[in-house]
Every structure is written in structure tokens, then in C-alpha cells.
Design a protein around this motif. Structure first.
Motif, short mmCIF file in Angstrom:
data_model
loop_
_atom_site.label_atom_id
_atom_site.label_comp_id
_atom_site.label_asym_id
_atom_site.label_seq_id
_atom_site.Cartn_x
_atom_site.Cartn_y
_atom_site.Cartn_z
N UNK A 163 0.84 -1.19 0.00
CA UNK A 163 0.00 0.00 0.00
C UNK A 163 0.88 1.25 0.00
N UNK A 164 1.93 1.23 0.81
CA UNK A 164 2.83 2.38 0.88
C UNK A 164 3.49 2.65 -0.47
N UNK A 165 3.88 1.58 -1.15
CA UNK A 165 4.51 1.75 -2.47
C UNK A 165 3.52 2.35 -3.46
N UNK A 166 2.25 1.94 -3.36
CA UNK A 166 1.21 2.51 -4.22
C UNK A 166 1.07 4.01 -3.95
N UNK A 167 1.10 4.40 -2.69
CA UNK A 167 0.99 5.81 -2.34
C UNK A 167 2.19 6.60 -2.88
N UNK A 168 3.38 6.03 -2.70
CA UNK A 168 4.60 6.69 -3.15
C UNK A 168 4.60 6.86 -4.67
N UNK A 169 4.20 5.81 -5.37
CA UNK A 169 4.19 5.85 -6.83
C UNK A 169 3.19 6.90 -7.31
N UNK A 170 2.02 6.93 -6.67
CA UNK A 170 1.02 7.94 -7.04
C UNK A 170 1.60 9.33 -6.87
N UNK A 176 11.86 12.45 -5.43
CA UNK A 176 12.61 11.27 -5.86
C UNK A 176 13.89 11.11 -5.04
N UNK A 177 14.51 12.24 -4.70
CA UNK A 177 15.70 12.19 -3.85
C UNK A 177 15.36 11.53 -2.52
N UNK A 178 14.22 11.91 -1.97
CA UNK A 178 13.82 11.36 -0.68
C UNK A 178 13.56 9.85 -0.79
N UNK A 179 12.79 9.46 -1.79
CA UNK A 179 12.45 8.04 -1.94
C UNK A 179 13.70 7.22 -2.23
N UNK A 180 14.53 7.70 -3.16
CA UNK A 180 15.66 6.87 -3.57
C UNK A 180 16.77 6.84 -2.53
N UNK A 181 16.69 7.72 -1.53
CA UNK A 181 17.72 7.71 -0.49
C UNK A 181 17.32 6.90 0.73
N UNK A 224 12.60 -4.16 -4.64
CA UNK A 224 13.43 -3.26 -3.83
C UNK A 224 12.58 -2.13 -3.25
N UNK A 225 11.65 -1.66 -4.05
CA UNK A 225 10.74 -0.61 -3.58
C UNK A 225 9.93 -1.09 -2.38
N UNK A 245 8.07 8.90 7.04
CA UNK A 245 8.44 10.25 7.44
C UNK A 245 9.89 10.52 7.02
N UNK A 246 10.09 11.62 6.32
CA UNK A 246 11.40 11.87 5.73
C UNK A 246 12.51 11.94 6.78
#
Ligand SMILES: [Zn+2]
Ligand SMILES: [Zn+2]
Ligand SMILES: [Zn+2]
Length: 436
Positions: free
Chosen positions: A211-218, A236-241, A313-314, A329-330
Motif C-alpha cells: 500500500x505504501x509503495x502505491x501511495x509513493x508511486x502515485x 525522488x531524492x527522498x524516496x531513492x535515499x 526493492x521498492x 516520514x522523511x
């Protein structure tokens, strides 16, 4: 006669590259590739492809190679978020990169007093615990911030909902509705019906990470539609880090309490994920998605989300970084673990912003001291805690408390830490979003 050459799969190449780098930590990409082709004479592998794989494993970075890695040990890898504006949240802390093994963390910039609020933070995305998710679907809590909805006149329905395409969710205020536009449209049954099977599948399998990955992708896809390019770049910097450990890598460890789905379930989820956000099944659904996705993601982001390997990986990235109640949370995701943490995570704003966390000092923290939270129930004994952490490949916890309890256990003692402090911490972990 021409020799037969084969192109190894990403999986094969990844495994071989990791082991070669482990044996030859000082080698750069070119020397590793030479060695790789020497040992696998039938393979064709470009330097670029090998480099990409080594980078995605955190074995080399863009500027320089890491001087060494601890071979044969697999652990989560993370990167620093470039130009992350910490001041947005707090002037009391700074990010520090420790080393390859430990990754990043947060340290105090000045003295922080016991009980002091260090920062408050709203989630980057929220995949709330299923109990709350169900309440969102019943429009009993806000679909954005999960605050319980009463009879307030400020409450608004999902404006896209119609009698033929009914979206049941409601928002506590117009502000929440407007903030939800960063993610909701693509996870809304009325606006992107292709996402419904994916979310139903996540729900059925109690799979918060999916579910979290779906939210992130959206969020990323919607960012890409904005004229402000920085939105996507920053997100993208936040997600990929975020620290990452692939599902396959985790499968080599112990399963997390048996709650992680198996491989056929991953495959099914991947199919639904592609249908939801990349290529919907029916022309009607494709048309609806295309209404939102007019601009495609840049190829490097698309390639880092949708292929099966990257999808896994996601998922690992989400599961590893979700806070106990399902928020990502970042700044919080920078915190490392200690079994006797100096920081606690609270959900204080239950009436106005339930998903907001408040980070509070549990004792005085000195300048330069690292801020730590606990990832596991601190009430377990040293073996229990280490087992839980082991399932996430965090390695054997060597915190002060673990070392002390290990000694006591070896000496035949009980190693019990059940004091007032620990009871409070236990209560805190259970408190918050709907769990008591
Ligand atoms: Zn709200
Ligand atoms: Zn909706
Ligand atoms: Zn420990």
C-alpha cells in the motif's frame, strides 16, 4: 566460429557482482568487469550496466568507490538525501553519514533537554494500519490525515465521486482534501479505477508495504505532471535515499514473523502494480489514467520503479522505513535503532492531525550525541530483540543494553529491564493511531 555469448539476468549479474566486489573491495568498475568476464567467459556485460548494479547496491557511489565492504554480510544500505532542508523541521539536529555499514543517522547540534520536543513531522506518504484504512473506506476517518470525522461542517467528500463511480472517502477539511491531491487521484476508485485491484490485494494480504509503495508511486507520478520540476526531483531524492533491503535479500534472512508474503504473491502484486500505474488492463481504464498522467516519468525514475526487481526493492524500502503506524516520514527515516533509545515517537495531535509525529527527548542529549529510536518492542529480552532485528538484516544489536543483558544472561541471570522506563516505552509503542 563466433563464440556464443549470453546476457546474464539482473539477478545473476547482481549476485556475481556483489560477491566479486566482496572479494576485491578495492576494485573499480573496470577491473571488476574484467574479472567478471574472465570468470564468465560467455557473458556480455557493459561497464554501464555493471556500474548501475553496483551503484544500486550501494557498493560504489557516483563520485568515488567505497574503499571496502564487509563481504558476505548483507545489510540495509542508504544514502544521504542531497540538499535536504533539515531546518524545515528542526534546528536542533543534523544528518551525519557514519559509514557504509551503519549508513546515515541524526545527531544533536546542541544540548536537548529531557522531555523537549525535537521536531514534529507530517508523513511523506501514509499507508495507515488496516484498521484505520478500513475506517477511511467507511468515511469515518479523514482519508488524508486519519483524524476521526465527527459531524463537522468542514468535512468534504471526494469531489470526483459520482453515482456510477463512487469513491467513499471523506476529508476532515478542505486543507486535507487539497493536500491529498498529491496522492489520492491515482488511488481513487473514481479517478483511477485501475488502482482498485492493487489496493484490494494489499488489503487482503495485510501488506502495508505494498500500500505504501502505491501511495509513493502515485505521488511521484502526480509530481511529474506539475510545471514545477523540483517537486519530482525533491521527492525522488527522498524516496531513492531511503534505506533499502531487497525482498530477495530479506528472504535469505528470517521471515518477519511469518507476515511477509511469498514469491508467487510478489509476482501477482507486481502485475497489479503495473496495471494500476503503468499500463491498465482495459482501454477505459487506460483512458482514465491518461487523464492524470499526461507526462511520463523520466526514464531513470520509471526504470527504478516498474521492473520486477526494482518493484521488490521498492517494497523492501517501504517496509524498512515505515513508522509503526504506517507513515513514511522523511526525517524520522534517518533515525537508527537502540534498545534503550534517547528519543520517543509520539502521536500527540489525535484530534487535529493524527498522522503527525512528535519526536521527544527521553533524556538529556548532549551535542554530537546520536538520536536513537527503537525499531522493536523494547520489552522483549535481548534474544527476542535481536531476532526481530535480524529478520531485517540489521545485524546483531550491539547497543549498551544488549551487551549488558548478554553478559547477565551468560552469567545465568534474568537480564530483566522491566522497570518504569521500559513500561512507558512499551505503552508508547502501542499508543497512537488506533492501537491501545
Ligand atoms: Zn484530515
Ligand atoms: Zn476519491
Ligand atoms: Zn540492542
Amino acid at each position: 566460429m563466433a563464440s556464443n555469448t549470453v546476457t546474464p539476468s539482473d539477478e545473476e549479474l547482481r549476485a556475481t557482482a556483489i560477491s566479486l566486489k566482496g572479494d576485491n573491495p578495492s576494485f573499480g568498475v573496470a577491473r571488476l568487469r574484467a574479472l567478471l568476464l574472465q570468470e564468465n567467459s560467455s557473458w556480455t556485460v557493459s561497464e554501464g550496466r555493471l556500474k548501475k548494479i553496483l551503484q544500486s547496491e550501494g557498493l560504489i557511489n557516483n563520485q568515488q568507490q567505497q574503499s571496502s565492504i564487509q563481504s558476505a554480510e548483507i545489510y540495509p544500505s542508504s544514502r544521504l538525501v542531497e540538499d535536504l532542508d533539515i531546518e524545515r523541521w528542526s534546528s536542533l539536529v543534523e544528518v551525519k553519514y557514519f559509514d557504509k555499514r551503519k549508513g546515515k543517522g541524526l545527531v544533536a547540534k546542541e544540548k536537548i533537554a529531557s522531555g523537549e520536543t525535537i521536531w514534529k513531522e507530517d508523513p511523506f506518504i501514509l499507508a495507515p494500519e488496516w484498521e484505520l484504512y478500513d475506517m477511511q473506506q467507511l468515511s469515518r476517518v479523514c482519508a488524508h490525515c486519519t483524524t476521526p470525522l465527527g459531524e463537522s461542517a468542514l468535512i468534504v467528500r471526494c469531489p470526483a465521486s459520482t453515482s456510477t463511480a463512487y469513491c467513499p472517502v471523506r476529508f476532515c477539511t478542505r486543507l486535507c482534501l487539497s493536500r491529498a491531491q498529491r496522492t489520492h487521484p491515482l488511488n481513487c476508485i473514481a479517478q483511477n479505477p485501475a488502482s482498485a485491484p492493487l489496493l484490494a490485494f494489499a488489503r487482503k494480504n495485510n501488506w502495508l508495504g505494498l500500500h505504501a509503495l502505491a501511495q509513493c508511486t502515485a505521488r511521484l507520478l502526480l509530481d511529474a505532471q506539475s510545471d514545477d520540476q523540483r517537486l519530482l526531483e525533491d521527492d525522488w531524492k527522498i524516496v531513492s535515499s531511503l534505506a533499502v533491503l531487497g525482498m530477495e535479500e530479506r528472504a535469505k534472512g528470517i521471515w518477519f514473523g511469518g507476515s511477509e508474503p511469498d514469491r508467487p504473491t510478489w509476482k501477482k502484486a507486481h502485475k497489479l502494480y503495473l496495471h494500476a500505474f503503468d499500463v491498465p488492463m482495459t482501454p477505459a481504464e487506460q483512458k482514465k489514467l491518461a487523464r492524470f498522467v499526461k507526462k511520463q516519468l523520466p526514464p531513470h525514475i520509471h526504470q527504478a520503479l516498474f521492473p520486477y526487481e526494482e518493484f521488490l526493492r521498492g517494497l523492501g524500502r517501504m517496509s524498512l522505513n515505515l513508522e509503526g503506524h504506517g507513515g513514511l516520514y522523511t526525517l524520522h527515516s534517518h533515525l537508527n535503532h537502540d534498545c534503550d533509545p534517547n528519543v520517543s515517537v509520539r502521536h500527540f495531535d489525535q484530534r487535529t492531525a493524527l498522522s503527525r509525529i512528535t519526536l521527544v527527548a527521553r533524556r538529556d542529549i548532549e551535542p554530537g550525541e546520536e538520536l536513537m529510536v527503537t525499531y522493536v518492542d523494547p520489552n522483549m529480552n535481548v534474544r527476542g530483540r535481536r531476532n526481530k532485528l535480524g529478520a531485517w538484516n540489521f545485524g546483531t544489536c550491539k547497543c549498551k543494553r544488549c551487551l549488558e543483558e548478554e553478559k547477565t544472561e551468560k552469567a545465568g541471570g534474568q537480564g530483566s529491564m522491566k522497570d518504569k522506563d521500559m513500561e512507558d516505552l512499551e505503552k508508547e509503542l502501542k499508543a497512537g493511531l488506533g492501537v491501545s
